[in-house]
Design a protein around this motif. Structure first.
Motif, PDB file in Angstrom:
ATOM      1  N   GLN A  15       0.830  -1.207   0.000  1.00 30.35           N
ATOM      2  CA  GLN A  15       0.000   0.000   0.000  1.00 30.35           C
ATOM      3  C   GLN A  15       0.865   1.258   0.000  1.00 30.35           C
ATOM      4  N   LEU A  16       1.953   1.226   0.765  1.00 27.68           N
ATOM      5  CA  LEU A  16       2.858   2.375   0.803  1.00 27.68           C
ATOM      6  C   LEU A  16       3.502   2.599  -0.566  1.00 27.68           C
ATOM      7  N   ALA A  17       3.914   1.514  -1.211  1.00 30.87           N
ATOM      8  CA  ALA A  17       4.495   1.627  -2.549  1.00 30.87           C
ATOM      9  C   ALA A  17       3.472   2.165  -3.541  1.00 30.87           C
ATOM     10  N   SER A  18       2.211   1.782  -3.374  1.00 31.80           N
ATOM     11  CA  SER A  18       1.155   2.297  -4.245  1.00 31.80           C
ATOM     12  C   SER A  18       0.956   3.796  -4.044  1.00 31.80           C
ATOM     13  N   HIS A  85       5.480   6.392   9.828  1.00 36.56           N
ATOM     14  CA  HIS A  85       6.129   7.632   9.380  1.00 36.56           C
ATOM     15  C   HIS A  85       6.030   7.801   7.864  1.00 36.56           C
ATOM     16  N   LEU A  86       6.173   6.703   7.124  1.00 32.46           N
ATOM     17  CA  LEU A  86       6.130   6.773   5.671  1.00 32.46           C
ATOM     18  C   LEU A  86       4.773   7.241   5.155  1.00 32.46           C
ATOM     19  N   VAL A  87       3.721   6.852   5.822  1.00 36.66           N
ATOM     20  CA  VAL A  87       2.384   7.291   5.411  1.00 36.66           C
ATOM     21  C   VAL A  87       2.325   8.813   5.365  1.00 36.66           C
ATOM     22  N   GLY A 133       9.731   7.601  -8.497  1.00 32.85           N
ATOM     23  CA  GLY A 133       9.789   6.260  -9.052  1.00 32.85           C
ATOM     24  C   GLY A 133      10.876   5.423  -8.381  1.00 32.85           C
ATOM     25  N   LEU A 134      12.013   6.053  -8.108  1.00 34.04           N
ATOM     26  CA  LEU A 134      13.098   5.360  -7.412  1.00 34.04           C
ATOM     27  C   LEU A 134      12.695   5.026  -5.980  1.00 34.04           C
ATOM     28  N   ALA A 135      11.985   5.948  -5.334  1.00 27.64           N
ATOM     29  CA  ALA A 135      11.520   5.704  -3.969  1.00 27.64           C
ATOM     30  C   ALA A 135      10.554   4.516  -3.924  1.00 27.64           C
ATOM     31  N   GLU A 136       9.710   4.396  -4.943  1.00 28.17           N
ATOM     32  CA  GLU A 136       8.810   3.238  -4.993  1.00 28.17           C
ATOM     33  C   GLU A 136       9.617   1.939  -5.071  1.00 28.17           C
TER      34      GLU A 136
END
Length: 215
Positions: A15-18, A85-87, A133-136
């Motif tokens: 979900q975070l990657a999305s 935190h990422l959310v 894109g790299l972060a994903e």
């Protein structure tokens, strides 16, 4: 129990990657709207940000449920806390893309920026999308070396931001005060977007290694 916990963690990561993928689409669309003074494309950014925010609630709820029901420790605890935190980081990325779109909508049908300033802003926007894109990829692979690359690529974005600032401050610059304000804010939005991708990378490095990198 352990298998169920890992499945829930994997779902949270997906979900975070999305969310990150949607943020990439949003900043790309915002940059298209900026360079083309395209209102429909700007409106698309608002839709993408709504999708990001729609994922935020379930992500936060799942992370809290994992903390409350599984009582994780050590690396498992790091994973859940990092997710929380990422959310917030990913939500802010969507918000920054929306700020760019709001600028386009506010000045439509005119361009928000022009000339060299618009060219620099477009380069910043394209690079910001690449960083997202790299972060994903980092979120999906949890590769600390790939995460560290975000820091290096963000230096390029910072350099473009300084070039934009120098351009606006140059005595030879002939733009209006309104244009200077708009372009300064847009540069800041892109620069902050890049900073959040770096934070994503640093959080993943902490997750994998347990080491907190200096800001």
């Amino acid at each position: 129990m352990r298998m169920k916990f890992q499945e829930q963690l994997d779902e949270l990561t997906d979900q975070l990657a999305s969310m990150c993928h949607l943020a990439e689409q949003a900043i790309e669309a915002a940059t298209d709207a900026l360079t083309q003074a395209d209102l429909p494309t700007a409106e698309k950014v608002f839709d993408l940000n709504e999708q990001i925010e729609a994922l935020r609630g379930p992500c936060e709820e799942q992370a809290i449920a994992l903390l409350a029901l599984q009582a994780p420790v050590a690396r498992d605890l790091r994973q859940v806390i990092t997710g929380v935190h990422l959310v917030s980081d990913l939500s802010r990325m969507g918000g920054l893309a929306q700020h760019v779109a709001e600028s386009v909508r506010r000045r439509h049908p005119n361009h928000v920026a022009s000339g060299q300033a618009e060219q620099l802003l477009e380069r910043m926007g394209r690079l910001a999308a690449e960083l997202a894109g790299l972060a994903e990829q980092v979120l999906r692979t949890r590769d600390p070396e790939l995460a560290a690359e975000l820091d290096h690529r963000d230096d390029e974005l910072d350099s473009l931001h300084r070039q934009l600032f120098d351009l606006i401050q140059d005595p030879a610059w002939t733009g209006s005060i309104t244009a200077a304000v708009d372009e300064t804010l847009l540069g800041r939005f892109y620069e902050r977007f890049g900073d959040h991708t770096v934070v994503v990378g640093r959080r993943v490095i902490f997750l994998v290694t347990g080491k907190q990198l200096a800001q």
